[in-house]
Design a protein around this motif. Structure first.
Motif, short mmCIF file in Angstrom:
data_model
loop_
_atom_site.label_atom_id
_atom_site.label_comp_id
_atom_site.label_asym_id
_atom_site.label_seq_id
_atom_site.Cartn_x
_atom_site.Cartn_y
_atom_site.Cartn_z
N LEU A 1 16.89 55.34 32.52
CA LEU A 1 17.80 56.47 32.70
C LEU A 1 18.21 57.02 31.33
CD1 LEU A 1 19.74 58.31 34.34
CD2 LEU A 1 21.44 56.46 34.20
N ILE A 2 18.02 58.32 31.16
CA ILE A 2 18.59 59.03 30.01
C ILE A 2 19.60 60.02 30.59
CG2 ILE A 2 18.15 60.58 28.07
CD1 ILE A 2 15.38 59.38 27.84
N TYR A 3 20.85 59.75 30.32
CA TYR A 3 21.97 60.49 30.93
C TYR A 3 22.63 61.31 29.83
CZ TYR A 3 25.55 60.88 34.67
OH TYR A 3 26.38 61.32 35.68
N ILE B 1 15.81 65.38 36.41
CA ILE B 1 14.40 65.50 36.04
C ILE B 1 13.69 64.17 36.32
CG2 ILE B 1 12.80 65.97 34.14
CD1 ILE B 1 15.06 67.53 32.79
N ASN B 2 12.55 64.27 36.98
CA ASN B 2 11.73 63.08 37.27
C ASN B 2 12.44 62.12 38.22
OD1 ASN B 2 9.20 61.98 36.91
ND2 ASN B 2 9.78 60.73 35.15
N SER B 3 13.25 62.68 39.11
CA SER B 3 14.00 61.84 40.03
C SER B 3 13.08 61.15 41.02
CB SER B 3 15.03 62.72 40.76
OG SER B 3 14.89 62.66 42.11
N GLN B 4 13.58 60.05 41.57
CA GLN B 4 12.81 59.26 42.53
C GLN B 4 12.75 59.94 43.90
OE1 GLN B 4 10.78 57.17 41.11
NE2 GLN B 4 11.46 55.26 42.03
N ILE C 1 15.81 61.60 33.97
CA ILE C 1 16.71 62.28 33.03
C ILE C 1 17.75 63.06 33.84
CG2 ILE C 1 16.88 63.91 31.12
CD1 ILE C 1 13.87 63.43 30.64
N VAL C 2 18.99 62.85 33.51
CA VAL C 2 20.09 63.59 34.14
C VAL C 2 20.82 64.36 33.05
CG1 VAL C 2 22.22 63.48 35.48
CG2 VAL C 2 20.36 61.86 35.94
N ILE C 3 20.94 65.65 33.22
CA ILE C 3 21.70 66.50 32.30
C ILE C 3 22.89 67.06 33.07
CG2 ILE C 3 21.64 68.42 30.66
CD1 ILE C 3 18.58 68.32 30.84
N THR C 4 24.07 66.91 32.53
CA THR C 4 25.26 67.45 33.19
C THR C 4 26.30 67.82 32.17
OG1 THR C 4 27.00 66.98 34.82
CG2 THR C 4 26.27 65.14 33.47
N GLY C 5 27.13 68.79 32.51
CA GLY C 5 28.31 69.04 31.70
C GLY C 5 29.33 67.96 32.02
#
Length: 520
Positions: free
Chosen positions: A179-181, A440-443, A411-415
């Motif tokens: 996980l890259i958060y 991104i690239n979620s299961q 990869i999760v990008i969030t404010g």
């Protein structure tokens, strides 16, 4: 003769006291009035956020906004000082030079009022009126009465709806994804153009983030446009947003005891995502460009997942920056992403799955920080900062996709929350200023189900990110809920959708003895 001199002397002392008291009252009212105007012009935050910010230690924080407050207030303050001096001089001059009385008839009786007394009386009445008006405006601005009303009311939302992760038999995925958060400071969807779903008339300051949302999975409050999730009370500042998205509950610890960085434990009664990933063998790191201890972030991540915390001091120790280097809150995002590249390679070479959680800072209020690689394409400084943040995160994602570990990485990008100042957001209501999110690239594959309805027109909140991120990693969640959050991939209604957003937001803003007993 002595009596007359004594009376004159007593009268002079009285006038001086009235002048001093009235001047201090007027000056205090002036400061309060200007602070209120500065707050309105600068910030867009609720009183809970305001009180938390005011009561938090400033150690580790960027204090440039205080200079802005001083520069805003000082001219009016000096102007008021001059006016008070002039009024005091006039009153003393009148007292010393003039002996004038006004004859007023009240019910056929003559009443003698000295001009000096009348003027000084008017001065103190004006001062008191100005002070009361300033207090009224300040209260109206921050709505303190409403805040106290909510604190006096009890909510039972936690007893009725909270799902303890320990009570749920989570099913771990056979292949544990990395996980890259990425938490992007104050990254909201209003920075996009109206055509794309934002609030800007024509410009889209976040074209790359918009593209990532379109090409991957992004939960939106709108139909076919860029949108996001809402931030309820208790999720509208950074530590609160981090806590809510990682635990599924808002930050509702008493504001009077909010110095979380001075506590020995951080929410010891609650199970967070870091706890779950730690139990599943994850190697975890939190990377930020400021002091990790600020607002208790370091304690939260260490105590809930045994994270390695890489902050300003770590960057100095490892030679990324000099010992005396500090800009903005610590170091800029350009350096943060350089460190992130090195750290993610290091983590990927370890046998365990990893969770690298990073927090950017350049877009922080007030106005953001313009670094050396920011452009000048826009007149508004913050627009350049936001556009620069947009490019940097896209470059980082592009680099990750070229790495061998990408295929096994979500990869999760969030404010973290909508921005706290009013720059770029205009008159957009807080409800419509949604927080950006992208998976991104979620299961979770885009199957034959109506995926459009799954991700569009959602009424989601920060707490929903907790089970949704776990779901993206491949965890199966019986009941699809953890904390107060709902797995958005499941298609099940969130609590905000089930109960109504206004009701849900009202309930989490109230006091809960159950919350304090069970989570502290």
């Amino acid at each position: 003769m002595k009596n007359n001199n004594s009376k004159k002397s007593n009268g002079f002392v009285l006038i001086v006291l009235i002048c001093i008291i009235s001047s201090f009252v007027t000056l205090g009212a002036c400061v309060l009035s200007q602070l209120t105007l500065w707050y309105i012009d600068t910030f867009n935050i609720d009183i809970t956020t305001l009180l938390f910010t005011l009561k938090s230690p400033l150690k580790g924080a960027d204090t440039n906004f205080l200079k802005g407050a001083v520069s805003y207030i000082l001219p009016k303050f000096l102007e008021t000082v001059v006016v008070c001096i002039i009024i005091c001089y006039i009153l003393l001059f009148v007292f010393e030079r003039l002996v004038v009385s006004l004859k007023i008839k009240i019910k056929e009786k003559s009443l003698s009022i000295s001009l000096r007394f009348l003027l000084s009386f008017c001065f103190i009445i004006f001062s008191l009126f100005f002070a009361l008006k300033s207090l009224y405006d300040a209260e109206h601005c921050i709505n303190y009465k409403e805040y106290k009303r909510k604190l006096s009311e009890q909510t039972h939302i936690y007893e009725n709806y909270y799902i303890d992760p320990k009570s749920v038999d989570l099913v771990s995925p056979k292949l544990k994804k990395n996980l890259i958060y990425i938490y992007m400071e104050s990254m909201e969807t209003t920075y996009a153009s109206e055509m794309e779903g934002g609030s800007q008339v024509s410009e889209n300051y976040i074209p790359y983030l918009t593209r990532l949302a379109q090409e991957n999975v992004s939960f939106s409050n709108k139909n076919d446009l860029l949108g996001g999730y809402h931030n309820t009370i208790g999720t509208q500042w950074t530590i609160a947003a981090l806590f809510a998205t990682e635990s599924g509950v808002p930050f509702s610890f008493p504001v009077t005891n909010n110095s979380m960085d001075s506590r020995t434990t951080f929410a010891s009664g609650i199970t967070m995502m870091g706890d779950i990933l730690k139990d599943n063998g994850y190697n975890q790191e939190f990377l930020c460009g400021s002091e990790g201890e600020y607002a208790g972030r370091k304690d939260m991540f260490i105590q809930h997942g045994n994270y390695y915390v890489f902050d300003l001091f770590t960057a100095r120790e490892k030679g990324y920056i000099s010992e005396d280097y500090k800009v903005w809150w610590g170091f800029e995002d350009e350096i943060l992403y350089k460190i992130a590249r090195d750290e993610v390679i290091r983590l990927s070479n370890e046998p365990e799955p990893f969770n690298l959680t990073l927090l950017t800072v350049d877009t922080h209020h007030v106005g953001g920080y313009k670094c050396n690689i920011c452009g000048d394409e826009y007149e508004e400084n913050l627009a350049n900062v936001v556009a620069c943040a947009d490019r940097q995160v896209y470059d980082f994602i592009t680099w990750i996709k070229e790495q061998p570990f990408y295929k096994d990485t979500v990869i999760v990008i969030t404010g973290d929350h909508p921005r706290m100042d009013t720059i770029l957001v205009g008159d957009t209501s807080y409800f419509d200023r949604t927080t950006y999110n992208c998976f991104i690239n979620s299961q979770i594959p885009k199957t034959d189900i109506d995926f459009h309805n799954l991700i569009s027109n959602r009424v989601a909140c920060s707490m929903d990110m907790f089970p949704t991120v776990l779901s993206a990693l491949g965890f199966e969640i019986p009941g699809n809920r953890l904390g107060l959050g709902t797995d958005l991939f499941s298609g099940e209604k969130t609590l905000a959708e089930e109960l109504g957003y206004d009701y849900f937001n009202e309930e989490v803003s109230k006091y809960s003895q159950w919350y304090i007993i069970n989570f502290s």
